[in-house]
Write a protein that holds these residues in place. Structure first.
Motif, mmCIF file in Angstrom:
data_model
loop_
_atom_site.group_PDB
_atom_site.id
_atom_site.type_symbol
_atom_site.label_atom_id
_atom_site.label_comp_id
_atom_site.label_asym_id
_atom_site.label_seq_id
_atom_site.Cartn_x
_atom_site.Cartn_y
_atom_site.Cartn_z
ATOM 1 N N ILE A 21 0.842 -1.204 0.000
ATOM 2 C CA ILE A 21 0.000 0.000 0.000
ATOM 3 C C ILE A 21 0.869 1.243 0.000
ATOM 4 O O ILE A 21 0.611 2.202 -0.739
ATOM 5 C CB ILE A 21 -0.957 -0.024 1.209
ATOM 6 N N GLU A 22 1.915 1.269 0.821
ATOM 7 C CA GLU A 22 2.831 2.418 0.868
ATOM 8 C C GLU A 22 3.484 2.657 -0.490
ATOM 9 O O GLU A 22 3.618 3.794 -0.941
ATOM 10 C CB GLU A 22 3.926 2.190 1.913
ATOM 11 N N THR A 23 3.877 1.587 -1.158
ATOM 12 C CA THR A 23 4.507 1.701 -2.474
ATOM 13 C C THR A 23 3.527 2.280 -3.487
ATOM 14 O O THR A 23 3.881 3.162 -4.275
ATOM 15 C CB THR A 23 5.008 0.331 -2.941
ATOM 16 N N LEU A 24 2.284 1.795 -3.452
ATOM 17 C CA LEU A 24 1.261 2.310 -4.365
ATOM 18 C C LEU A 24 1.045 3.803 -4.150
ATOM 19 O O LEU A 24 1.096 4.589 -5.090
ATOM 20 C CB LEU A 24 -0.052 1.560 -4.184
ATOM 21 N N PHE A 25 0.829 4.226 -2.913
ATOM 22 C CA PHE A 25 0.557 5.637 -2.658
ATOM 23 C C PHE A 25 1.771 6.510 -2.942
ATOM 24 O O PHE A 25 1.630 7.626 -3.437
ATOM 25 C CB PHE A 25 0.043 5.852 -1.235
ATOM 26 N N GLY A 26 2.964 6.021 -2.635
ATOM 27 C CA GLY A 26 4.169 6.785 -2.954
ATOM 28 C C GLY A 26 4.298 7.020 -4.449
ATOM 29 O O GLY A 26 4.647 8.107 -4.896
ATOM 30 N N THR A 27 3.997 5.985 -5.236
ATOM 31 C CA THR A 27 4.061 6.116 -6.688
ATOM 32 C C THR A 27 2.979 7.058 -7.202
ATOM 33 O O THR A 27 3.224 7.891 -8.060
ATOM 34 C CB THR A 27 3.912 4.737 -7.351
ATOM 35 N N LEU A 28 1.782 6.945 -6.655
ATOM 36 C CA LEU A 28 0.689 7.800 -7.093
ATOM 37 C C LEU A 28 0.945 9.268 -6.779
ATOM 38 O O LEU A 28 0.539 10.150 -7.521
ATOM 39 C CB LEU A 28 -0.631 7.360 -6.453
ATOM 40 N N LYS A 29 1.625 9.524 -5.661
ATOM 41 C CA LYS A 29 1.825 10.909 -5.245
ATOM 42 C C LYS A 29 3.021 11.564 -5.914
ATOM 43 O O LYS A 29 2.921 12.693 -6.390
ATOM 44 C CB LYS A 29 2.001 10.972 -3.725
ATOM 45 N N GLY B 81 5.921 9.460 -10.288
ATOM 46 C CA GLY B 81 5.494 9.159 -11.649
ATOM 47 C C GLY B 81 4.091 9.602 -11.985
ATOM 48 O O GLY B 81 3.870 10.222 -13.007
ATOM 49 N N PHE B 82 3.100 9.285 -11.158
ATOM 50 C CA PHE B 82 1.725 9.589 -11.517
ATOM 51 C C PHE B 82 1.302 10.998 -11.113
ATOM 52 O O PHE B 82 0.371 11.556 -11.685
ATOM 53 C CB PHE B 82 0.767 8.572 -10.899
ATOM 54 N N ASN B 83 1.942 11.598 -10.120
ATOM 55 C CA ASN B 83 1.663 12.968 -9.664
ATOM 56 C C ASN B 83 0.170 13.217 -9.448
ATOM 57 O O ASN B 83 -0.415 14.166 -9.960
ATOM 58 C CB ASN B 83 2.236 13.998 -10.638
ATOM 59 N N LEU B 84 -0.456 12.362 -8.659
ATOM 60 C CA LEU B 84 -1.882 12.452 -8.376
ATOM 61 C C LEU B 84 -2.272 13.804 -7.791
ATOM 62 O O LEU B 84 -3.319 14.358 -8.137
ATOM 63 C CB LEU B 84 -2.287 11.328 -7.413
ATOM 64 N N GLU B 85 -1.440 14.370 -6.949
ATOM 65 C CA GLU B 85 -1.766 15.637 -6.305
ATOM 66 C C GLU B 85 -1.840 16.793 -7.300
ATOM 67 O O GLU B 85 -2.512 17.789 -7.055
ATOM 68 C CB GLU B 85 -0.766 15.948 -5.206
ATOM 69 N N ALA B 86 -1.188 16.675 -8.440
ATOM 70 C CA ALA B 86 -1.192 17.743 -9.433
ATOM 71 C C ALA B 86 -2.532 17.854 -10.166
ATOM 72 O O ALA B 86 -2.784 18.852 -10.829
ATOM 73 C CB ALA B 86 -0.072 17.528 -10.446
ATOM 74 N N THR B 87 -3.401 16.844 -10.041
ATOM 75 C CA THR B 87 -4.684 16.891 -10.742
ATOM 76 C C THR B 87 -5.658 17.860 -10.084
ATOM 77 O O THR B 87 -6.548 18.364 -10.750
ATOM 78 C CB THR B 87 -5.345 15.503 -10.773
ATOM 79 N N HIS B 88 -5.538 18.109 -8.791
ATOM 80 C CA HIS B 88 -6.427 18.992 -8.026
ATOM 81 C C HIS B 88 -7.893 18.590 -8.174
ATOM 82 O O HIS B 88 -8.781 19.432 -8.212
ATOM 83 C CB HIS B 88 -6.239 20.460 -8.451
ATOM 84 N N LEU B 89 -8.128 17.291 -8.293
ATOM 85 C CA LEU B 89 -9.503 16.810 -8.419
ATOM 86 C C LEU B 89 -10.232 16.932 -7.090
ATOM 87 O O LEU B 89 -9.680 16.670 -6.028
ATOM 88 C CB LEU B 89 -9.514 15.342 -8.831
ATOM 89 N N ALA B 90 -11.489 17.310 -7.176
ATOM 90 C CA ALA B 90 -12.362 17.328 -6.009
ATOM 91 C C ALA B 90 -13.596 16.517 -6.369
ATOM 92 O O ALA B 90 -13.932 16.358 -7.535
ATOM 93 C CB ALA B 90 -12.738 18.757 -5.640
ATOM 94 N N GLY B 91 -14.248 16.022 -5.395
ATOM 95 C CA GLY B 91 -15.435 15.210 -5.652
ATOM 96 C C GLY B 91 -15.124 13.746 -5.468
ATOM 97 O O GLY B 91 -14.184 13.220 -6.058
#
Length: 81
Positions: free
Chosen positions: A44-52, A55-65
């Motif tokens: 789980i830690e590896t998945l979230f680290g990668t998403l954040k 590589g995936f930069n999930l936080e850059a999407t600024h999605l809400a909802g």
């Protein structure tokens, strides 16, 4: 340790560079269960680290909802797998 009984359990695994690495855990009870829980947690830690940030930069999407974020997380988890 300081009047408490502790177990020490360890395992050897192959790291990212193909070199052997060691994991040592100290726990109050059920050492083999602690290894299983740590393995699950590390995935789980590896998945979230990668998403954040790796590589995936999930936080850059600024999605809400809730629905949009849920769909995006589902797609990213599939891509990660």
């Amino acid at each position: 340790m300081l009047g408490h009984s502790l177990y020490v359990v360890g395992t050897k695994y192959i790291g990212r560079e193909g070199e052997p690495e060691y994991l040592i855990l100290v726990c109050p009870k059920r050492p083999h269960q602690a290894l299983r829980q740590y393995r699950r947690r590390w995935g789980i830690e590896t998945l979230f680290g990668t998403l954040k940030s790796r590589g995936f930069n999930l936080e850059a999407t600024h999605l809400a909802g809730e629905k949009r974020l849920g769909k995006l997380l589902g797609l990213l988890a599939l891509a990660f797998a």
